[in-house]
Design a protein around this motif. Structure first.
Motif, PDB file in Angstrom:
ATOM      1  N   SER B  23      10.314  18.862 -60.130  1.00 38.26           N
ATOM      2  CA  SER B  23       8.987  19.330 -60.540  1.00 38.26           C
ATOM      3  C   SER B  23       8.065  19.514 -59.345  1.00 38.26           C
ATOM      4  O   SER B  23       6.884  19.807 -59.501  1.00 38.26           O
ATOM      5  CB  SER B  23       8.383  18.376 -61.570  1.00 38.26           C
ATOM      6  OG  SER B  23       8.358  17.072 -61.069  1.00 38.26           O
ATOM      7  N   GLY B  24       8.611  19.302 -58.130  1.00 36.52           N
ATOM      8  CA  GLY B  24       7.834  19.567 -56.920  1.00 36.52           C
ATOM      9  C   GLY B  24       6.663  18.623 -56.755  1.00 36.52           C
ATOM     10  O   GLY B  24       5.637  18.954 -56.159  1.00 36.52           O
ATOM     11  N   MET B  25       6.794  17.417 -57.281  1.00 34.20           N
ATOM     12  CA  MET B  25       5.679  16.461 -57.260  1.00 34.20           C
ATOM     13  C   MET B  25       5.493  15.859 -55.872  1.00 34.20           C
ATOM     14  O   MET B  25       6.456  15.477 -55.231  1.00 34.20           O
ATOM     15  CB  MET B  25       5.963  15.369 -58.280  1.00 34.20           C
ATOM     16  CG  MET B  25       4.756  14.543 -58.644  1.00 34.20           C
ATOM     17  SD  MET B  25       5.177  13.260 -59.793  1.00 34.20           S
ATOM     18  CE  MET B  25       5.470  14.217 -61.256  1.00 34.20           C
ATOM     19  N   ASN B  26       4.232  15.792 -55.459  1.00 33.80           N
ATOM     20  CA  ASN B  26       3.897  15.160 -54.194  1.00 33.80           C
ATOM     21  C   ASN B  26       3.533  13.699 -54.426  1.00 33.80           C
ATOM     22  O   ASN B  26       2.752  13.411 -55.333  1.00 33.80           O
ATOM     23  CB  ASN B  26       2.666  15.878 -53.617  1.00 33.80           C
ATOM     24  CG  ASN B  26       2.887  16.190 -52.162  1.00 33.80           C
ATOM     25  OD1 ASN B  26       3.858  15.770 -51.547  1.00 33.80           O
ATOM     26  ND2 ASN B  26       1.976  16.968 -51.601  1.00 33.80           N
ATOM     27  N   THR B  27       4.107  12.812 -53.644  1.00 30.84           N
ATOM     28  CA  THR B  27       3.769  11.397 -53.824  1.00 30.84           C
ATOM     29  C   THR B  27       3.221  10.829 -52.528  1.00 30.84           C
ATOM     30  O   THR B  27       3.531  11.308 -51.436  1.00 30.84           O
ATOM     31  CB  THR B  27       4.990  10.568 -54.244  1.00 30.84           C
ATOM     32  OG1 THR B  27       6.030  10.765 -53.263  1.00 30.84           O
ATOM     33  CG2 THR B  27       5.495  10.955 -55.604  1.00 30.84           C
ATOM     34  N   LYS B  28       2.424   9.822 -52.680  1.00 32.09           N
ATOM     35  CA  LYS B  28       1.919   9.095 -51.522  1.00 32.09           C
ATOM     36  C   LYS B  28       2.810   7.870 -51.285  1.00 32.09           C
ATOM     37  O   LYS B  28       3.484   7.385 -52.207  1.00 32.09           O
ATOM     38  CB  LYS B  28       0.484   8.610 -51.785  1.00 32.09           C
ATOM     39  CG  LYS B  28      -0.466   9.694 -52.223  1.00 32.09           C
ATOM     40  CD  LYS B  28      -0.874  10.561 -51.063  1.00 32.09           C
ATOM     41  CE  LYS B  28      -1.933  11.551 -51.534  1.00 32.09           C
ATOM     42  NZ  LYS B  28      -2.022  12.696 -50.655  1.00 32.09           N
ATOM     43  N   TRP B  29       2.728   7.358 -50.076  1.00 28.06           N
ATOM     44  CA  TRP B  29       3.583   6.203 -49.748  1.00 28.06           C
ATOM     45  C   TRP B  29       3.255   4.999 -50.622  1.00 28.06           C
ATOM     46  O   TRP B  29       4.140   4.231 -51.005  1.00 28.06           O
ATOM     47  CB  TRP B  29       3.447   5.841 -48.262  1.00 28.06           C
ATOM     48  CG  TRP B  29       2.061   5.412 -47.861  1.00 28.06           C
ATOM     49  CD1 TRP B  29       1.060   6.210 -47.394  1.00 28.06           C
ATOM     50  CD2 TRP B  29       1.525   4.088 -47.928  1.00 28.06           C
ATOM     51  NE1 TRP B  29      -0.056   5.473 -47.157  1.00 28.06           N
ATOM     52  CE2 TRP B  29       0.189   4.149 -47.471  1.00 28.06           C
ATOM     53  CE3 TRP B  29       2.043   2.844 -48.308  1.00 28.06           C
ATOM     54  CZ2 TRP B  29      -0.625   3.043 -47.401  1.00 28.06           C
ATOM     55  CZ3 TRP B  29       1.225   1.736 -48.232  1.00 28.06           C
ATOM     56  CH2 TRP B  29      -0.114   1.847 -47.781  1.00 28.06           C
ATOM     57  N   TYR B  30       1.992   4.849 -50.960  1.00 24.20           N
ATOM     58  CA  TYR B  30       1.623   3.659 -51.722  1.00 24.20           C
ATOM     59  C   TYR B  30       2.112   3.729 -53.176  1.00 24.20           C
ATOM     60  O   TYR B  30       2.252   2.712 -53.832  1.00 24.20           O
ATOM     61  CB  TYR B  30       0.125   3.379 -51.680  1.00 24.20           C
ATOM     62  CG  TYR B  30      -0.774   4.539 -52.004  1.00 24.20           C
ATOM     63  CD1 TYR B  30      -1.417   5.249 -50.986  1.00 24.20           C
ATOM     64  CD2 TYR B  30      -1.002   4.939 -53.329  1.00 24.20           C
ATOM     65  CE1 TYR B  30      -2.240   6.312 -51.272  1.00 24.20           C
ATOM     66  CE2 TYR B  30      -1.818   6.002 -53.615  1.00 24.20           C
ATOM     67  CZ  TYR B  30      -2.453   6.697 -52.584  1.00 24.20           C
ATOM     68  OH  TYR B  30      -3.269   7.752 -52.872  1.00 24.20           O
ATOM     69  N   ASP B  31       2.387   4.965 -53.662  1.00 24.11           N
ATOM     70  CA  ASP B  31       2.989   5.075 -54.998  1.00 24.11           C
ATOM     71  C   ASP B  31       4.315   4.321 -55.021  1.00 24.11           C
ATOM     72  O   ASP B  31       4.615   3.589 -55.964  1.00 24.11           O
ATOM     73  CB  ASP B  31       3.260   6.542 -55.352  1.00 24.11           C
ATOM     74  CG  ASP B  31       1.987   7.357 -55.489  1.00 24.11           C
ATOM     75  OD1 ASP B  31       2.058   8.585 -55.329  1.00 24.11           O
ATOM     76  OD2 ASP B  31       0.945   6.741 -55.767  1.00 24.11           O
ATOM     77  N   TRP B  32       5.095   4.553 -53.958  1.00 27.43           N
ATOM     78  CA  TRP B  32       6.406   3.921 -53.892  1.00 27.43           C
ATOM     79  C   TRP B  32       6.293   2.415 -53.704  1.00 27.43           C
ATOM     80  O   TRP B  32       7.033   1.647 -54.327  1.00 27.43           O
ATOM     81  CB  TRP B  32       7.221   4.534 -52.741  1.00 27.43           C
ATOM     82  CG  TRP B  32       7.594   5.950 -53.016  1.00 27.43           C
ATOM     83  CD1 TRP B  32       7.005   7.069 -52.507  1.00 27.43           C
ATOM     84  CD2 TRP B  32       8.611   6.382 -53.915  1.00 27.43           C
ATOM     85  NE1 TRP B  32       7.602   8.184 -53.029  1.00 27.43           N
ATOM     86  CE2 TRP B  32       8.585   7.799 -53.898  1.00 27.43           C
ATOM     87  CE3 TRP B  32       9.530   5.740 -54.727  1.00 27.43           C
ATOM     88  CZ2 TRP B  32       9.458   8.570 -54.660  1.00 27.43           C
ATOM     89  CZ3 TRP B  32      10.404   6.500 -55.484  1.00 27.43           C
ATOM     90  CH2 TRP B  32      10.361   7.897 -55.452  1.00 27.43           C
ATOM     91  N   VAL B  33       5.395   1.978 -52.842  1.00 27.14           N
ATOM     92  CA  VAL B  33       5.213   0.549 -52.577  1.00 27.14           C
ATOM     93  C   VAL B  33       4.844  -0.181 -53.862  1.00 27.14           C
ATOM     94  O   VAL B  33       5.458  -1.187 -54.227  1.00 27.14           O
ATOM     95  CB  VAL B  33       4.144   0.320 -51.482  1.00 27.14           C
ATOM     96  CG1 VAL B  33       3.800  -1.157 -51.385  1.00 27.14           C
ATOM     97  CG2 VAL B  33       4.631   0.831 -50.142  1.00 27.14           C
ATOM     98  N   ILE B  34       3.858   0.359 -54.570  1.00 21.04           N
ATOM     99  CA  ILE B  34       3.416  -0.299 -55.806  1.00 21.04           C
ATOM    100  C   ILE B  34       4.538  -0.316 -56.830  1.00 21.04           C
ATOM    101  O   ILE B  34       4.785  -1.327 -57.495  1.00 21.04           O
ATOM    102  CB  ILE B  34       2.167   0.408 -56.369  1.00 21.04           C
ATOM    103  CG1 ILE B  34       0.985   0.208 -55.426  1.00 21.04           C
ATOM    104  CG2 ILE B  34       1.815  -0.122 -57.761  1.00 21.04           C
ATOM    105  CD1 ILE B  34      -0.227   1.071 -55.752  1.00 21.04           C
ATOM    106  N   GLY B  35       5.244   0.814 -56.938  1.00 20.54           N
ATOM    107  CA  GLY B  35       6.327   0.903 -57.915  1.00 20.54           C
ATOM    108  C   GLY B  35       7.469  -0.061 -57.601  1.00 20.54           C
ATOM    109  O   GLY B  35       7.983  -0.760 -58.490  1.00 20.54           O
ATOM    110  N   ILE B  36       7.859  -0.117 -56.314  1.00 18.64           N
ATOM    111  CA  ILE B  36       8.971  -0.997 -55.927  1.00 18.64           C
ATOM    112  C   ILE B  36       8.581  -2.463 -56.112  1.00 18.64           C
ATOM    113  O   ILE B  36       9.369  -3.273 -56.621  1.00 18.64           O
ATOM    114  CB  ILE B  36       9.415  -0.705 -54.479  1.00 18.64           C
ATOM    115  CG1 ILE B  36      10.149   0.637 -54.438  1.00 18.64           C
ATOM    116  CG2 ILE B  36      10.314  -1.816 -53.938  1.00 18.64           C
ATOM    117  CD1 ILE B  36      10.418   1.163 -53.049  1.00 18.64           C
ATOM    118  N   VAL B  37       7.368  -2.804 -55.714  1.00 16.87           N
ATOM    119  CA  VAL B  37       6.904  -4.191 -55.915  1.00 16.87           C
ATOM    120  C   VAL B  37       6.894  -4.521 -57.404  1.00 16.87           C
ATOM    121  O   VAL B  37       7.308  -5.616 -57.813  1.00 16.87           O
ATOM    122  CB  VAL B  37       5.509  -4.395 -55.288  1.00 16.87           C
ATOM    123  CG1 VAL B  37       4.936  -5.753 -55.692  1.00 16.87           C
ATOM    124  CG2 VAL B  37       5.587  -4.310 -53.771  1.00 16.87           C
TER     125      VAL B  37
END
Lengths: 477, 91
Positions: B23-37
């Motif tokens: 879907s060509g979605m742009n993510t920020k680094w903190y999206d991943w950090v929060i999700g992984i935590v």
């Protein structure tokens, strides 16, 4: 049909292979390489393994002033009724006189922990299973089983090899922990007690003999030649400790079975190897104060509670005994797992002690606290360690008031937990690494409800054999 | 049990990454950090909840649901919220 292709270039692929190979080579270079079994036996890697957060240290975490320590007279400890009465007089006498009646009333009312089936289980264990494992404890060896012939050729191994071998043997016989020490002059002058509790009437003495023996007057003779001490620790069950106070909550209820097995088995093993073993191996006849032996040989750390010691694997749940042999053994060193440091913040045992007999002091001291206004130094307490000091006579009285069983402090210790939930090892590793979360961890232990439990709940739970979580120790050597 | 959980988590994260890519979605680094935590905290909660049950410490199990379970769901919710906002901002 679509063709799929890798986005990794040939250059990157070869680079990856090279890095992997270099990594394997580095791993191989750091891995011990053994050429034969003798090298395996003598390798430090094969001797002891504890949880990774447990550090070996040169000196115990509890400070000790050896200059003020001397051989302890166990006839003065709080397990002697005249000493109990010295501190608490008529109050103690009344508690003693009522003890059986209190227990009988609880049994008659079938209070939790004193129900008919729980009592029946307890009596079956004490007078059945434990009684069956009674080899007859004596300085010169088991009195109820035939002694194996002493081998004429002594087993020849390095002290390290012997320690590893003896540790393995003792594990099979029932010791979750094993500690070793040379019997040096300091041990003879300060750690080996003068005599057991008063009712026995004999002493530990030293003579220039090859074999230890019992003198006609009952004195136990330890040879002056080079001897070695080994400490055997059997795991105690958690399920019974957490029922405290109950008819079977005694912290040394289940481990006694295994220490008896270790006693008899190790005695026979050593004779097959050409070596002697000397120990009465009894609760009141042990040749050294067992907690001190466990701390000095790296099995455990000192506790605030002052009577029990703390093992990294299982907290308070250890039943210890010490024996002597002339098989050369390599000493094991004290440990630092952050537990003694944690005790200085926690005080959960003191908070939950029904009688308030455990010290609330912030700082440990060399000078034991008085009990009911009377001096305890070198009476109920052997001075030397910088400790928190239990009112031992008061503790004994508390047991009587409860009908012969208390052990609440054993149940409440934060370090008891260790089985299935990963939080326990995370807490222990954190405590061993940094003390900054100690207060928080101590509070969480209470907040999460660890400690005493429903006294009859264990009937509906799946239990390990003998109630002992030996799977914890199968991970460690 | 943990094998199945690992499969589910792996499949879920992979599926999410593939959907976000397609879907060509742009993510920020903190999206991943929060999700992984959030995922790690949820797994931590599950392990300690069931482990406490095996130990007979039901109260401790409930406390884990409260003390670490709810924060894990909050973190996962925040991460999901960020993803939703990013996808709507682009469209």
């Amino acid at each position: 049909m679509s063709k799929f292709h890798s986005v990794v270039s040939r250059r990157d692929f070869m680079k990856g292979l090279g890095l992997a190979g270099a990594g394997l080579g580095a791993a191989a270079a750091t891995t011990p390489v053994f050429h034969d079994l003798d090298e395996v036996l003598s390798s430090p890697y094969s001797n002891v393994s504890r949880p990774w957060w447990v550090k070996e240290v040169d000196e115990p975490t509890v400070e000790i002033d050896w200059s003020i320590m001397s051989r302890y007279d166990r006839a003065l400890n709080a397990q002697n009724s005249d000493i109990e009465d010295y501190y608490y007089g008529q109050q103690m006498i009344d508690a003693r006189n009522n003890e059986d009646a209190v227990e009988a009333a609880k049994l008659a009312a079938e209070e939790p922990g004193y129900t008919r089936k729980t009592n029946a289980m307890h009596q079956g264990w004490r007078r059945g299973s434990r009684a069956a494992m009674d080899p007859g404890l004596s300085w010169e060896g088991p009195t109820k089983i035939s002694h194996e012939p002493m081998a004429t050729a002594k087993w020849q191994g390095t002290p390290e090899e012997n320690s590893k071998m003896l540790r393995s043997v003792m594990r099979i016989y029932g010791a979750a922990w094993a500690g070793f020490e040379e019997v040096n002059q300091r041990m003879r002058d300060k750690l080996i007690i003068k005599n057991p509790t008063a009712r026995y009437g004999w002493k530990f003495v030293y003579e220039d003999v090859d074999q230890g023996y019992i003198k006609p007057n009952g004195d136990r003779v330890l040879p002056n030649k080079q001897m070695y001490a080994f400490v055997a620790g059997a795991n105690e069950a958690l399920f019974n400790i957490k029922t405290a106070p109950s008819i079977f909550s005694a912290g040394n209820n289940f481990g006694n079975f295994f220490t008896a097995s270790v006693y008899a088995g190790t005695f026979q093993f050593l004779r097959h190897m050409g070596y002697q073993m000397l120990s009465d191996w009894g609760h009141q006849t042990a040749p050294v104060n067992e907690g001190g032996a466990a701390v000095l040989t790296g099995i455990a750390e000192q506790s605030r509670q002052n009577l029990y010691v703390l093992t990294p694997e299982a907290g308070t749940r250890i039943n210890m005994q010490t024996a002597f042999t002339d098989m050369p053994l390599a000493p094991t060193h004290p440990i630092d797992a952050g537990m003694w440091k944690f005790c200085q913040t926690c005080a959960k045992c003191a908070d939950t002690c029904p009688g308030g007999w455990i010290s609330f002091e912030k700082e440990p001291t060399y000078d034991p606290d008085p009990a009911n206004g009377k001096v305890t130094a070198n009476v109920t307490h052997a001075i030397g360690p910088k400790a928190y000091w239990l009112d031992a006579a008061g503790c004994r009285m508390q047991r009587k008031l409860f009908g012969g069983s208390c052990h609440v402090c054993y149940a409440e210790c934060t370090f008891n937990e260790s089985r299935d939930a990963m939080i326990h090892n995370l807490v222990k590793a954190t405590v061993a690494t940094t003390p900054i979360f100690n207060g928080f961890m101590a509070n969480m232990s209470a907040a999460f409800g660890y400690g005493q439990r429903d006294k009859e709940a264990w009937w509906d739970e799946s239990l390990p054999i003998f109630g002992i979580e030996s799977e914890i120790f199968a991970r460690y050597k | 049990m943990w094998f199945i959980i690992a499969l589910l988590v792996g499949a879920g994260v992979t599926g999410l990454a593939m959907w976000m890519r397609s879907s060509g979605m742009n993510t920020k680094w903190y999206d991943w950090v929060i999700g992984i935590v959030g995922i790690l905290l949820l797994l931590f909660t599950i392990q300690n909840f069931f482990g406490s049950g095996l130990e007979g410490e039901a109260e401790a199990g409930r406390m884990f649901l409260l003390v670490t379970g709810i924060p894990s769901l909050i973190l996962l919710g925040i991460s999901g919220q960020f993803l939703w906002r990013h996808s709507h901002a682009e469209s």
